[in-house]
Design a protein around this motif. Structure first.
Motif, PDB file in Angstrom:
ATOM      1  N   UNK A 198       0.844  -1.203   0.000  1.00 61.29           N
ATOM      2  CA  UNK A 198       0.000   0.000   0.000  1.00 61.29           C
ATOM      3  C   UNK A 198       0.881   1.256   0.000  1.00 61.29           C
ATOM      4  N   UNK A 199       1.960   1.220   0.787  1.00 63.74           N
ATOM      5  CA  UNK A 199       2.885   2.357   0.803  1.00 63.74           C
ATOM      6  C   UNK A 199       3.488   2.580  -0.574  1.00 63.74           C
ATOM      7  N   UNK A 200       3.866   1.496  -1.242  1.00 66.55           N
ATOM      8  CA  UNK A 200       4.438   1.616  -2.582  1.00 66.55           C
ATOM      9  C   UNK A 200       3.422   2.186  -3.560  1.00 66.55           C
ATOM     10  N   UNK A 201       2.181   1.728  -3.455  1.00 71.34           N
ATOM     11  CA  UNK A 201       1.117   2.277  -4.298  1.00 71.34           C
ATOM     12  C   UNK A 201       0.960   3.783  -4.067  1.00 71.34           C
ATOM     13  N   UNK A 258     -12.436  -4.350  -6.573  1.00 76.20           N
ATOM     14  CA  UNK A 258     -12.593  -5.075  -5.315  1.00 76.20           C
ATOM     15  C   UNK A 258     -11.218  -5.525  -4.842  1.00 76.20           C
ATOM     16  N   UNK A 259     -10.881  -5.199  -3.592  1.00 74.87           N
ATOM     17  CA  UNK A 259      -9.572  -5.561  -3.043  1.00 74.87           C
ATOM     18  C   UNK A 259      -9.753  -6.580  -1.923  1.00 74.87           C
ATOM     19  N   UNK A 260      -9.035  -7.678  -2.017  1.00 77.72           N
ATOM     20  CA  UNK A 260      -9.000  -8.684  -0.954  1.00 77.72           C
ATOM     21  C   UNK A 260      -7.716  -8.507  -0.152  1.00 77.72           C
ATOM     22  N   UNK A 261      -7.828  -8.542   1.179  1.00 75.63           N
ATOM     23  CA  UNK A 261      -6.649  -8.319   2.008  1.00 75.63           C
ATOM     24  C   UNK A 261      -6.712  -9.124   3.296  1.00 75.63           C
ATOM     25  N   UNK A 262      -5.575  -9.177   3.987  1.00 72.34           N
ATOM     26  CA  UNK A 262      -5.434  -9.908   5.249  1.00 72.34           C
ATOM     27  C   UNK A 262      -5.301  -8.924   6.406  1.00 72.34           C
ATOM     28  N   UNK A 263      -6.127  -9.103   7.428  1.00 72.15           N
ATOM     29  CA  UNK A 263      -5.980  -8.325   8.655  1.00 72.15           C
ATOM     30  C   UNK A 263      -6.608  -6.947   8.617  1.00 72.15           C
ATOM     31  N   UNK A 264      -7.093  -6.461   9.756  1.00 70.14           N
ATOM     32  CA  UNK A 264      -7.767  -5.160   9.812  1.00 70.14           C
ATOM     33  C   UNK A 264      -6.846  -3.974   9.580  1.00 70.14           C
ATOM     34  N   UNK A 265      -5.586  -4.080  10.001  1.00 63.17           N
ATOM     35  CA  UNK A 265      -4.672  -2.946   9.846  1.00 63.17           C
ATOM     36  C   UNK A 265      -4.424  -2.643   8.378  1.00 63.17           C
ATOM     37  N   UNK A 266      -4.138  -3.673   7.596  1.00 62.09           N
ATOM     38  CA  UNK A 266      -3.907  -3.467   6.162  1.00 62.09           C
ATOM     39  C   UNK A 266      -5.193  -3.022   5.484  1.00 62.09           C
ATOM     40  N   UNK A 267      -6.325  -3.571   5.907  1.00 67.09           N
ATOM     41  CA  UNK A 267      -7.616  -3.159   5.337  1.00 67.09           C
ATOM     42  C   UNK A 267      -7.864  -1.669   5.576  1.00 67.09           C
ATOM     43  N   UNK A 268      -7.569  -1.195   6.779  1.00 73.72           N
ATOM     44  CA  UNK A 268      -7.744   0.233   7.083  1.00 73.72           C
ATOM     45  C   UNK A 268      -6.825   1.085   6.238  1.00 73.72           C
ATOM     46  N   UNK A 269      -5.602   0.630   6.062  1.00 70.77           N
ATOM     47  CA  UNK A 269      -4.612   1.360   5.266  1.00 70.77           C
ATOM     48  C   UNK A 269      -5.100   1.472   3.814  1.00 70.77           C
ATOM     49  N   UNK A 287      -7.932   4.007   3.534  1.00 68.27           N
ATOM     50  CA  UNK A 287      -7.449   5.387   3.578  1.00 68.27           C
ATOM     51  C   UNK A 287      -6.806   5.801   2.264  1.00 68.27           C
ATOM     52  N   UNK A 288      -6.349   4.825   1.486  1.00 68.05           N
ATOM     53  CA  UNK A 288      -5.724   5.137   0.198  1.00 68.05           C
ATOM     54  C   UNK A 288      -6.743   5.549  -0.855  1.00 68.05           C
ATOM     55  N   UNK A 289      -8.006   5.119  -0.669  1.00 72.22           N
ATOM     56  CA  UNK A 289      -9.033   5.515  -1.614  1.00 72.22           C
ATOM     57  C   UNK A 289      -9.837   4.386  -2.217  1.00 72.22           C
ATOM     58  N   UNK A 290      -9.477   3.143  -1.907  1.00 71.23           N
ATOM     59  CA  UNK A 290     -10.238   2.004  -2.421  1.00 71.23           C
ATOM     60  C   UNK A 290     -11.588   1.917  -1.706  1.00 71.23           C
TER      61      UNK A 290
END
Length: 274
Positions: free
Chosen positions: A73-76, A96-107, A110-113
Motif C-alpha cells: 500500500x505504501x508503494x502504491x 474489489x480488493x481482498x486483504x489480510x488483517x484489519x490494519x492493512x484493510x484500514x490502510x 485510507x488510500x481511496x479504495x
C-alpha cells in the motif's frame, strides 16, 4: 519514566507511520512498546508500469486485486498512484480488493479504495484464499473473471496463488517492493535485552512477526539460559511464524490468533492471568 514493573513489549518490526496500532494498543494497556526494525523496504514500480504499458487497458480488464502487505500500500501511495492519470486512478480505486488483517484493510481504505474484503475476517493468506474461492465460484458473481492482480513483495509465500490455481483461477503477481535485512539486527536486539536485565523488569515479551532478518536473534533465543536471564516470553504473529520458531527450537508462549494489535495484546494479557 516507566516503572520497573512495566512490561516491555519488543516488536521485531518497522514502526508504521504515521500511526502504528501496536504502539497505540500497548500504551493503552500500560505496556511499553520498543520497536526493533529488521529490514528496509524499497519501492519497485517497474513491474506495475510494465504491465500497464504492455497490456492495453489492463486496469479495465480486471475486477479483483489482492493486497496482503502494508508495504504494498505504501508503494502504491508513494510511487505508483502518483504516476497514474486521473482516469487510471479512478479505475484502480473501483476494484474489489481482498486483504489480510484489519490494519492493512484500514490502510487500503485510507488510500481511496472503496470495496475491501477480507480484513478482520481473514487472519492469514490461506483463509483469504478460501474466501476468494468462495466468492468467485459462487453463482452470484456477475463481473467477468479474467484474472486477479496480486500485488506482492519480492519475497513472498505462494499459498494464495497456489490455492486459487487449483480452482482454475488465474493470478498475475506483480512485485511492488523489495526488502533487505539491516546489518546490525542482532546487535540492536542484544542491546535492548541487556538493558532489560539491568532494569530488573519482571517480564518482557519479544514479538516475532516474520522470519526475515531474525536468523541471529532466533539462534540467541533458542539458548534457554538467555531466556531465563532476560525473563523473556515469546509471541508469534500467526501459524507461519510459529512454525518457523518451532523449527528453531523456540516455543511460542502465545500465538496471536489474528495479525493485529488487539489479538496480540489480548493473547499476552491472557497469558499473564494464567
Amino acid at each position: 519514566m516507566p516503572s520497573h514493573k512495566q512490561i516491555r513489549v519488543i516488536l521485531l518490526k518497522n514502526k508504521t507511520v504515521p500511526i502504528d496500532k501496536y504502539e497505540s494498543e500497548c500504551k493503552c494497556r500500560a505496556f511499553e512498546p520498543v520497536f526493533i526494525p529488521l529490514i528496509k523496504h524499497t519501492h519497485v514500480t517497474e513491474d506495475f508500469k510494465g504491465v500497464l504499458d504492455s497490456i492495453p487497458n489492463y486496469l479495465e480488464t480486471i475486477n479483483y486485486i489482492i493486497i496482503t502487505s502494508q508495504r504494498t500500500v505504501e508503494s502504491l501511495n508513494e510511487s505508483i498512484i502518483p504516476t497514474l492519470t486521473s482516469q487510471q486512478k479512478s479505475t484502480l480505486f473501483s476494484k474489489t480488493v481482498y486483504t489480510v488483517g484489519p490494519a492493512t484493510a484500514d490502510f487500503i481504505k485510507r488510500s481511496g479504495f472503496l470495496d475491501i474484503r477480507g480484513g478482520r475476517d481473514a487472519g492469514n493468506g490461506s483463509v483469504l484464499a478460501d474466501m476468494i474461492i468462495n466468492d468467485l465460484t459462487s453463482d452470484t458473481v456477475t463481473q467477468p473473471l479474467n484474472e486477479l492482480l496480486f500485488l506482492v513483495g519480492e519475497i513472498r509465500r505462494d499459498i494464495i496463488p497456489k490455492k486459487l490455481f487449483e480452482k482454475g483461477i488465474k493470478v498475475r503477481e506483480v512485485v511492488t517492493y523489495k526488502t533487505e535485512n539491516l546489518d546490525d539486527n542482532f546487535v540492536r536486539f542484544k542491546n535492548v535485552v541487556k538493558s532489560q536485565d539491568e532494569d530488573e523488569r519482571s517480564l518482557n515479551w519479544v514479538v516475532v512477526f516474520s522470519p526475515q532478518g531474525t536468523k541471529e536473534i532466533t539462534q540467541y533465543l533458542s539458548v534457554k539460559d538467555h531466556l531465563l536471564n532476560a525473563r523473556i516470553r515469546i509471541a508469534s504473529i500467526g501459524p507461519t511464524t510459529k512454525k518457523y520458531l518451532d523449527e528453531n527450537n523456540i516455543a511460542s508462549d502465545v500465538v496471536s490468533p489474528k495479525p493485529d494489535s488487539k489479538s496480540l495484546l489480548d493473547a499476552i494479557e491472557s497469558y499473564k492471568r494464567q
